[in-house]
Design a protein around this motif. Structure first.
Motif, PDB file in Angstrom:
ATOM      1  N   SER A 132       0.833  -1.080  -0.148  1.00  0.00           N
ATOM      2  CA  SER A 132       0.035   0.039   0.124  1.00  0.00           C
ATOM      3  C   SER A 132       0.909   1.196  -0.162  1.00  0.00           C
ATOM      4  CB  SER A 132      -0.768   0.025   1.402  1.00  0.00           C
ATOM      5  OG  SER A 132      -0.190   0.127   2.536  1.00  0.00           O
ATOM      6  N   LYS A 134       1.923   2.668   2.682  1.00  0.00           N
ATOM      7  CA  LYS A 134       1.436   3.554   3.736  1.00  0.00           C
ATOM      8  C   LYS A 134       2.068   2.665   5.049  1.00  0.00           C
ATOM      9  CE  LYS A 134      -2.964   4.494   1.671  1.00  0.00           C
ATOM     10  NZ  LYS A 134      -4.477   4.226   1.716  1.00  0.00           N
ATOM     11  N   LYS A 197      -6.148  10.143   7.261  1.00  0.00           N
ATOM     12  CA  LYS A 197      -6.540  10.033   5.943  1.00  0.00           C
ATOM     13  C   LYS A 197      -5.217   9.514   5.048  1.00  0.00           C
ATOM     14  CE  LYS A 197     -10.929  12.815   5.730  1.00  0.00           C
ATOM     15  NZ  LYS A 197     -11.577  13.664   4.999  1.00  0.00           N
ATOM     16  N   ASP A 198      -5.404   8.667   4.379  1.00  0.00           N
ATOM     17  CA  ASP A 198      -4.208   8.217   3.368  1.00  0.00           C
ATOM     18  C   ASP A 198      -3.192   7.744   4.003  1.00  0.00           C
ATOM     19  OD1 ASP A 198      -6.031   9.218   1.298  1.00  0.00           O
ATOM     20  OD2 ASP A 198      -5.307  11.303   1.510  1.00  0.00           O
ATOM     21  N   CYS A 229     -12.501  -0.298   4.506  1.00  0.00           N
ATOM     22  CA  CYS A 229     -11.100  -0.704   3.827  1.00  0.00           C
ATOM     23  C   CYS A 229     -11.354  -0.282   2.313  1.00  0.00           C
ATOM     24  CB  CYS A 229     -10.593  -2.197   3.857  1.00  0.00           C
ATOM     25  SG  CYS A 229      -9.821  -2.330   5.681  1.00  0.00           S
ATOM     26  N   ASP A 230     -12.180  -0.510   1.608  1.00  0.00           N
ATOM     27  CA  ASP A 230     -12.612  -0.300   0.451  1.00  0.00           C
ATOM     28  C   ASP A 230     -12.696   1.333   0.060  1.00  0.00           C
ATOM     29  OD1 ASP A 230     -12.665  -2.810  -0.346  1.00  0.00           O
ATOM     30  OD2 ASP A 230     -14.745  -3.132  -0.328  1.00  0.00           O
ATOM     31  N   GLU A 231     -13.478   1.834   1.231  1.00  0.00           N
ATOM     32  CA  GLU A 231     -13.525   3.376   0.952  1.00  0.00           C
ATOM     33  C   GLU A 231     -12.112   4.007   1.160  1.00  0.00           C
ATOM     34  OE1 GLU A 231     -15.842   6.965   3.484  1.00  0.00           O
ATOM     35  OE2 GLU A 231     -16.254   4.903   3.840  1.00  0.00           O
ATOM     36  N   TYR A 232     -11.401   3.677   2.064  1.00  0.00           N
ATOM     37  CA  TYR A 232      -9.971   4.384   2.405  1.00  0.00           C
ATOM     38  C   TYR A 232      -8.912   3.822   1.448  1.00  0.00           C
ATOM     39  CZ  TYR A 232     -12.660   7.285   5.567  1.00  0.00           C
ATOM     40  OH  TYR A 232     -13.509   8.394   6.257  1.00  0.00           O
ATOM     41  N   ASP A 233      -9.068   2.815   0.798  1.00  0.00           N
ATOM     42  CA  ASP A 233      -7.914   2.179  -0.011  1.00  0.00           C
ATOM     43  C   ASP A 233      -7.067   1.456   0.984  1.00  0.00           C
ATOM     44  OD1 ASP A 233      -6.678   1.197  -2.038  1.00  0.00           O
ATOM     45  OD2 ASP A 233      -5.378   3.169  -2.270  1.00  0.00           O
ATOM     46  N   ALA A 234      -7.624   0.795   1.963  1.00  0.00           N
ATOM     47  CA  ALA A 234      -6.647   0.054   3.089  1.00  0.00           C
ATOM     48  C   ALA A 234      -6.960  -1.450   2.687  1.00  0.00           C
ATOM     49  CB  ALA A 234      -7.019   0.465   4.377  1.00  0.00           C
ATOM     50  N   LEU A 235      -5.997  -2.259   3.287  1.00  0.00           N
ATOM     51  CA  LEU A 235      -6.157  -3.859   3.211  1.00  0.00           C
ATOM     52  C   LEU A 235      -6.820  -4.416   4.500  1.00  0.00           C
ATOM     53  CD1 LEU A 235      -2.983  -4.985   1.740  1.00  0.00           C
ATOM     54  CD2 LEU A 235      -4.787  -4.275   0.545  1.00  0.00           C
ATOM     55  N   ASP A 261      -8.212  -9.486   2.532  1.00  0.00           N
ATOM     56  CA  ASP A 261      -7.200  -9.129   1.527  1.00  0.00           C
ATOM     57  C   ASP A 261      -5.898 -10.005   1.620  1.00  0.00           C
ATOM     58  OD1 ASP A 261      -8.354  -7.003  -0.228  1.00  0.00           O
ATOM     59  OD2 ASP A 261      -8.318  -5.952   1.799  1.00  0.00           O
TER      60      ASP A 261
END
Length: 428
Positions: A132, A134, A197-198, A229-235, A261
């Motif tokens: 990711s 991150k 965020k992010d 997780c889908d909304e904030y692009d996390a696994l 994931d």
């Protein structure tokens, strides 16, 4: 019961092993007294050094799904040992168990074997961060993912503050990247995402908690984590070290219909030998060395004895169509029997159960997270634990651990257990 031999062995162990044990819960600190030393085990029973027999409800903390000394596993280990115990080279066994595991578990394409559940979770976090790009992770109070630094974090002053180390040796720098939420509380998770965020690489969660007693996810909790997780692009990482291949052949992903994931395994997948694993779909696993830049290695990973044991265990689970139903029915029978006894004696309790995991909490409030689990009467639990132990029933020596049911248990064993609860209830 007599524990003279165990007591003497514990004194010997304390001289050369920190605390006399190689994993803290074994020391009986939570319940008092001296730990018993196991000498052998077979089926549903474990035998100590004093010759006492116990009906076993921890089953090596979960892997003995089919009973101790399960013959196909024992024979596979013996046969493999005759050909060498370790090579440090690839073997076809690793591919065979990998193919079988991938065929049984939803939403994974590749699997990497390691030596423990701790190692699996530690590696999964590194993989998630590398994939990711991150750094922060979210974990839940009361969930245990091994003793890696990133997981030994306690709460800060509020839901959106950084946690702090809860063990000496864990740095503040490590702690700042671990955010703590409350189990079964989606609002606490959402707050962390909004405040960071992010920055959040992943959520790691026991999809059914087993280290604050057995605590199933409430309706919508896992689904909500998937959505966030889908909304904030996390696994989303499921730690299925306890639940994998136990609550369903495909684990909690299959049981609850929620895709993770990355999935971590241990316990059952090694047939009782020291094995862990983590798995994901191709695009994630392919960033792992040597295919990609995220480094992970292990000299004894894929050890042939462990792979042989795990392969036979998974084969037996996959072929036994009625196994999960039998386990659930036995657990339900035990639940109902204990509940009837505790009700009859007017004892405050809550019993949590899902599949072949169960725990007894001595409180009236519903137990849904660490805070409510901690509200139980620990003095009552101590009396309960030692009362059961003295009647030949071995349960987890902590109020914050799940019991694990094995298919080797007979209904006579369950009745004997319920009868012991009846006797102990008179002392509570």
């Amino acid at each position: 019961m007599i524990y003279q031999r165990s007591s003497a062995l514990f004194k010997d162990a304390e001289r050369v092993i920190p605390g006399g044990v190689n994993s803290p819960v074994r020391a009986f600190k939570a319940v008092g007294g001296t730990p018993i030393f196991a000498k052998s085990a077979s089926g549903a029973y474990v035998y100590d050094e004093d010759g006492n027999r116990f009906i076993d409800y921890i089953n090596s903390w979960g892997p003995m799904l089919l009973g101790h000394a399960f013959p196909p596993v024992v024979n596979a280990v013996i046969d493999r040992a005759r050909e060498g115990t370790s090579y440090g080279m690839p073997t076809k066994l690793e591919t065979e168990i990998a193919e079988l595991g991938v065929s049984m578990v939803p939403n994974i394409d590749k699997i990497r074997f390691v030596n423990s559940g701790t190692e699996a979770c530690m590696s999964a976090i590194r993989l998630a961060r590398g994939f990711s790009q991150k750094e922060k992770i979210i974990k839940f109070a009361g969930c245990y993912h091994g003793h890696s630094d990133a997981f030994l974090i306690q709460a800060g002053s509020g839901a959106v503050t950084f946690g702090s180390p809860n063990s000496p040796g864990v740095t503040q720098g490590t702690a700042k990247d671990t955010l703590l939420a409350d189990y079964n509380d989606l609002v606490s998770v959402q707050r962390l995402f909004k405040a960071n965020k992010d920055e959040i690489a992943a959520i790691i969660v026991e999809p059914v908690a087993g280290n604050m007693g057995c605590i199933p996810p409430q309706q919508g909790f896992l689904e909500g984590l998937r959505q966030l997780c889908d909304e904030y692009d996390a696994l989303l990482i499921f730690d299925e070290v306890m639940t994998g291949f136990r609550l369903a052949k495909g684990g909690v992903q299959e049981l609850k219909g929620v895709d993770a994931d990355i999935v971590c395994f241990g316990k059952v997948i090694g047939g009782g030998l020291p094995v862990g694993a983590f798995a994901a779909r191709n695009e994630i696993m392919d960033v792992l060395a040597p295919s990609g830049p995220v480094y992970q290695a292990g000299t004894l990973s894929g050890n042939p004895l462990a792979m042989a044991a795990g392969l036979e265990m998974l084969k037996a689970i996959k072929l036994d169509k009625g196994l999960m139903n039998r386990l659930e029915e036995k657990t339900k029978y035990l639940h109902q029997g204990m509940a009837d006894v505790l009700d009859r004696h007017n004892i405050d309790y809550t019993i949590n159960r899902i599949g072949s995991m169960i725990s007894v909490h001595f409180c009236t409030e519903e137990v849904v997270d660490f805070k409510t689990a901690a509200a139980g009467n620990n003095d009552t639990f101590k009396t309960f634990f030692h009362g059961m132990l003295n009647r030949g029933i071995y349960i987890a020596p902590s109020a914050f651990e799940s019991w694990f049911i094995t298919d080797a248990l007979s209904y006579q064993d369950l009745n004997e257990t319920i009868a012991a609860v009846e006797e102990v209830a008179k002392e509570l």
